[in-house]
Design an enzyme around this catalytic site. Structure first.
Site, PDB file in Angstrom:
ATOM      1  N   LEU A 155      70.628  35.791 -11.919  1.00 19.55           N
ATOM      2  CA  LEU A 155      71.894  35.229 -11.431  1.00 19.55           C
ATOM      3  C   LEU A 155      71.924  35.271  -9.896  1.00 19.55           C
ATOM      4  O   LEU A 155      72.819  35.855  -9.291  1.00 19.55           O
ATOM      5  CB  LEU A 155      73.090  35.981 -12.040  1.00 19.55           C
ATOM      6  CG  LEU A 155      74.401  35.192 -12.072  1.00 19.55           C
ATOM      7  CD1 LEU A 155      74.334  34.031 -13.060  1.00 19.55           C
ATOM      8  CD2 LEU A 155      75.582  36.103 -12.437  1.00 19.55           C
ATOM      9  N   ILE A 158      70.704  30.055  -7.428  1.00 15.44           N
ATOM     10  CA  ILE A 158      70.514  28.939  -8.368  1.00 15.44           C
ATOM     11  C   ILE A 158      71.133  29.273  -9.724  1.00 15.44           C
ATOM     12  O   ILE A 158      71.815  28.439 -10.327  1.00 15.44           O
ATOM     13  CB  ILE A 158      69.004  28.593  -8.487  1.00 15.44           C
ATOM     14  CG1 ILE A 158      68.513  28.027  -7.138  1.00 15.44           C
ATOM     15  CG2 ILE A 158      68.746  27.599  -9.607  1.00 15.44           C
ATOM     16  CD1 ILE A 158      67.011  27.845  -7.029  1.00 15.44           C
ATOM     17  N   SER A 177      69.828  40.259 -15.403  1.00 19.21           N
ATOM     18  CA  SER A 177      69.115  40.450 -14.138  1.00 19.21           C
ATOM     19  C   SER A 177      68.857  41.943 -14.027  1.00 19.21           C
ATOM     20  O   SER A 177      69.321  42.719 -14.876  1.00 19.21           O
ATOM     21  CB  SER A 177      69.939  39.930 -12.962  1.00 19.21           C
ATOM     22  OG  SER A 177      71.205  40.527 -12.978  1.00 19.21           O
ATOM     23  N   ARG A 178      68.127  42.359 -12.993  1.00 22.66           N
ATOM     24  CA  ARG A 178      67.774  43.780 -12.874  1.00 22.66           C
ATOM     25  C   ARG A 178      69.017  44.656 -12.881  1.00 22.66           C
ATOM     26  O   ARG A 178      69.071  45.694 -13.516  1.00 22.66           O
ATOM     27  CB  ARG A 178      66.976  44.024 -11.588  1.00 22.66           C
ATOM     28  CG  ARG A 178      65.482  43.895 -11.787  1.00 22.66           C
ATOM     29  CD  ARG A 178      64.790  43.938 -10.468  1.00 22.66           C
ATOM     30  NE  ARG A 178      65.406  42.973  -9.557  1.00 22.66           N
ATOM     31  CZ  ARG A 178      65.074  42.806  -8.279  1.00 22.66           C
ATOM     32  NH1 ARG A 178      64.145  43.563  -7.751  1.00 22.66           N
ATOM     33  NH2 ARG A 178      65.667  41.896  -7.537  1.00 22.66           N
ATOM     34  N   ILE A 233      63.373  26.196 -14.806  1.00 28.35           N
ATOM     35  CA  ILE A 233      63.337  25.513 -13.505  1.00 28.35           C
ATOM     36  C   ILE A 233      62.865  26.508 -12.428  1.00 28.35           C
ATOM     37  O   ILE A 233      62.964  26.217 -11.237  1.00 28.35           O
ATOM     38  CB  ILE A 233      64.711  24.913 -13.114  1.00 28.35           C
ATOM     39  CG1 ILE A 233      65.845  25.911 -13.316  1.00 28.35           C
ATOM     40  CG2 ILE A 233      64.998  23.653 -13.909  1.00 28.35           C
ATOM     41  CD1 ILE A 233      66.016  26.948 -12.322  1.00 28.35           C
ATOM     42  N   ARG A 235      59.670  29.288 -12.310  1.00 24.72           N
ATOM     43  CA  ARG A 235      58.220  29.215 -12.117  1.00 24.72           C
ATOM     44  C   ARG A 235      57.565  29.282 -13.495  1.00 24.72           C
ATOM     45  O   ARG A 235      58.006  30.033 -14.371  1.00 24.72           O
ATOM     46  CB  ARG A 235      57.722  30.399 -11.280  1.00 24.72           C
ATOM     47  CG  ARG A 235      58.003  30.280  -9.804  1.00 24.72           C
ATOM     48  CD  ARG A 235      57.125  29.227  -9.119  1.00 24.72           C
ATOM     49  NE  ARG A 235      57.321  29.179  -7.695  1.00 24.72           N
ATOM     50  CZ  ARG A 235      58.175  28.370  -7.058  1.00 24.72           C
ATOM     51  NH1 ARG A 235      58.927  27.524  -7.734  1.00 24.72           N
ATOM     52  NH2 ARG A 235      58.279  28.382  -5.741  1.00 24.72           N
ATOM     53  N   ASP A 259      60.465  22.157 -16.057  1.00 27.10           N
ATOM     54  CA  ASP A 259      60.136  21.529 -14.770  1.00 27.10           C
ATOM     55  C   ASP A 259      58.925  22.206 -14.141  1.00 27.10           C
ATOM     56  O   ASP A 259      58.384  21.717 -13.161  1.00 27.10           O
ATOM     57  CB  ASP A 259      61.342  21.623 -13.818  1.00 27.10           C
ATOM     58  CG  ASP A 259      61.107  20.871 -12.514  1.00 27.10           C
ATOM     59  OD1 ASP A 259      60.516  19.769 -12.567  1.00 27.10           O
ATOM     60  OD2 ASP A 259      61.503  21.373 -11.443  1.00 27.10           O
ATOM     61  N   GLU A 264      50.088  24.413 -12.867  1.00 25.48           N
ATOM     62  CA  GLU A 264      50.413  23.055 -12.413  1.00 25.48           C
ATOM     63  C   GLU A 264      49.256  22.475 -11.603  1.00 25.48           C
ATOM     64  O   GLU A 264      48.627  23.215 -10.843  1.00 25.48           O
ATOM     65  CB  GLU A 264      51.683  23.095 -11.554  1.00 25.48           C
ATOM     66  CG  GLU A 264      52.886  23.521 -12.365  1.00 25.48           C
ATOM     67  CD  GLU A 264      54.134  23.750 -11.497  1.00 25.48           C
ATOM     68  OE1 GLU A 264      54.117  23.401 -10.315  1.00 25.48           O
ATOM     69  OE2 GLU A 264      55.122  24.272 -12.045  1.00 25.48           O
ATOM     70  N   HIS A 282      57.654  19.375 -11.738  1.00 25.70           N
ATOM     71  CA  HIS A 282      58.153  20.285 -10.693  1.00 25.70           C
ATOM     72  C   HIS A 282      58.929  19.504  -9.620  1.00 25.70           C
ATOM     73  O   HIS A 282      58.499  19.422  -8.466  1.00 25.70           O
ATOM     74  CB  HIS A 282      56.991  21.071 -10.064  1.00 25.70           C
ATOM     75  CG  HIS A 282      57.449  22.298  -9.319  1.00 25.70           C
ATOM     76  ND1 HIS A 282      56.689  23.424  -9.211  1.00 25.70           N
ATOM     77  CD2 HIS A 282      58.584  22.569  -8.634  1.00 25.70           C
ATOM     78  CE1 HIS A 282      57.327  24.331  -8.491  1.00 25.70           C
ATOM     79  NE2 HIS A 282      58.501  23.823  -8.130  1.00 25.70           N
TER      80      HIS A 282
END
Ligand code: 8YV
Length: 316
Positions: A155, A158, A177-178, A233, A235, A259, A264, A282
């Site tokens: 969070l 983005i 999240s952590r 979206i 990695r 994405d 890649e 991407h």
């Protein structure tokens, strides 16, 4: 300014390349064939004081070691996973990135990918173009996005922008999240498995680090389940891609909007034939407006560095 030697790691943006070329002494790494790159770096190491990279190639330990005059790495990305940050810290090399300016585009694309995947927009388009509508009649029913339980992994800027957009679709929002974020009303899940278990759509929006590599593993995918959707979206390596492919092929996951990929521009071919996936090259930040803002930030950071002014978006 011309005295600043800037190494440009790969062709990423023509406006940025032109503007860097006008202001600084630009060294294009791709001008030398891959097997001669070590030599190229050695030959120009006295002059190269800055590196401009991106999500394709940044500044790894070998590159940093090969450039003893390096002072700053200004990446044309918000992601820092292609930069050896510890080494930069150790050697006193400054690092900047391009946060904020790309947040809206990436969040827009994330929501677009979710709707595209769940409502099978691309497949429906192919249905019309190939003449199957005319021959077979109506398209099959798909899955609603509004009102769904949305899970967000990471969070940050983005992730928050995705949450804000999903709220407008009347979705309930949970996140992992952590640590729990103090100023949000979204439900915090201390474990990713419990978030996935309680989500219809899981958005992957965290940074790639040693700790988050393959964080979306088989267990998480199975917790999302045959009616769940994954949108990545962030990695590619955040997701265990072979496990994702297996789950999609075996019907253990409802669908995926991707994405980003592990290697890649290689995309697992097993995905090409599946109707429940949408595959993008991407392009999260890939609009004219945003790429210009990202490029300007890179340039301004380098200029600030030369003028010994505070950097605009420092990381290290
Ligand atoms: C770009 C990105 O794809 O910001 C990031 O972390 O992945 C993207 O914005 C890329 O760096 C542009 O070349």
């Amino acid at each position: 300014m011309e005295s600043l030697g800037v190494l440009f790691t790969n062709p990423m943006d023509s406006y940025l390349e032109e503007e860097l070329g006008r202001r600084f002494k630009l060294f294009r790494l791709w001008d030398s064939p891959p097997e001669k790159r070590k030599e190229f770096l050695r030959a120009n190491s006295g002059e190269i004081r800055a590196v401009v990279g991106n999500s394709v190639m940044g500044a790894d330990a070998d590159m940093i070691d090969a450039l003893p005059a390096l002072e700053i790495v200004a990446t044309f990305s918000v992601g820092l996973d292609k930069i050896d940050l510890d080494k930069c810290r150790e050697k006193g090399i400054r690092v900047t990135n391009t946060p904020d300016v790309l947040t809206e585009d990436v969040a827009d694309l994330a929501i677009g990918l979710a709707i595209c995947t769940m409502r099978q927009i691309c497949q429906s388009d192919r249905f019309v173009r190939s003449g199957v509508w005319l021959k077979n009649g109506a398209y099959r029913l798909t899955t609603k996005f509004s009102d769904k339980k949305v899970g967000i992994l990471g969070l940050g800027r983005i992730g928050l922008a995705i949450a804000k957009r999903a709220e407008a679709f009347n979705c309930t929002i949970g996140y992992h999240s952590r640590t729990e974020k103090p100023n949000t009303h979204y439900k915090y899940y201390p474990s990713l498995i419990s978030l996935a278990t309680n989500s219809d759509v899981l958005f992957v929006a965290c940074a790639l680090t040693h700790d988050t590599f393959h964080i979306v593993n088989r267990e998480v995918i199975d917790a999302l389940g045959p009616n769940g959707f994954l949108v990545n979206i962030g990695r590619g390596p955040l997701v265990d891609e072979p496990e994702l492919v297996k789950a999609l092929v075996e019907g253990r996951l409802g669908g995926a909007g991707l994405d980003v990929f592990e290697n890649e521009p290689q995309v697992p071919e097993e995905l090409f034939g599946l109707d429940n996936v949408v595959l993008l090259p991407h392009v999260g930040s890939g609009t004219v407006e945003t790429r210009k803002e990202m490029a300007d930030l890179v340039i301004w950071n380098l200029e600030a560095h030369v003028l010994k002014k505070p950097l605009l978006t420092p990381v290290v």
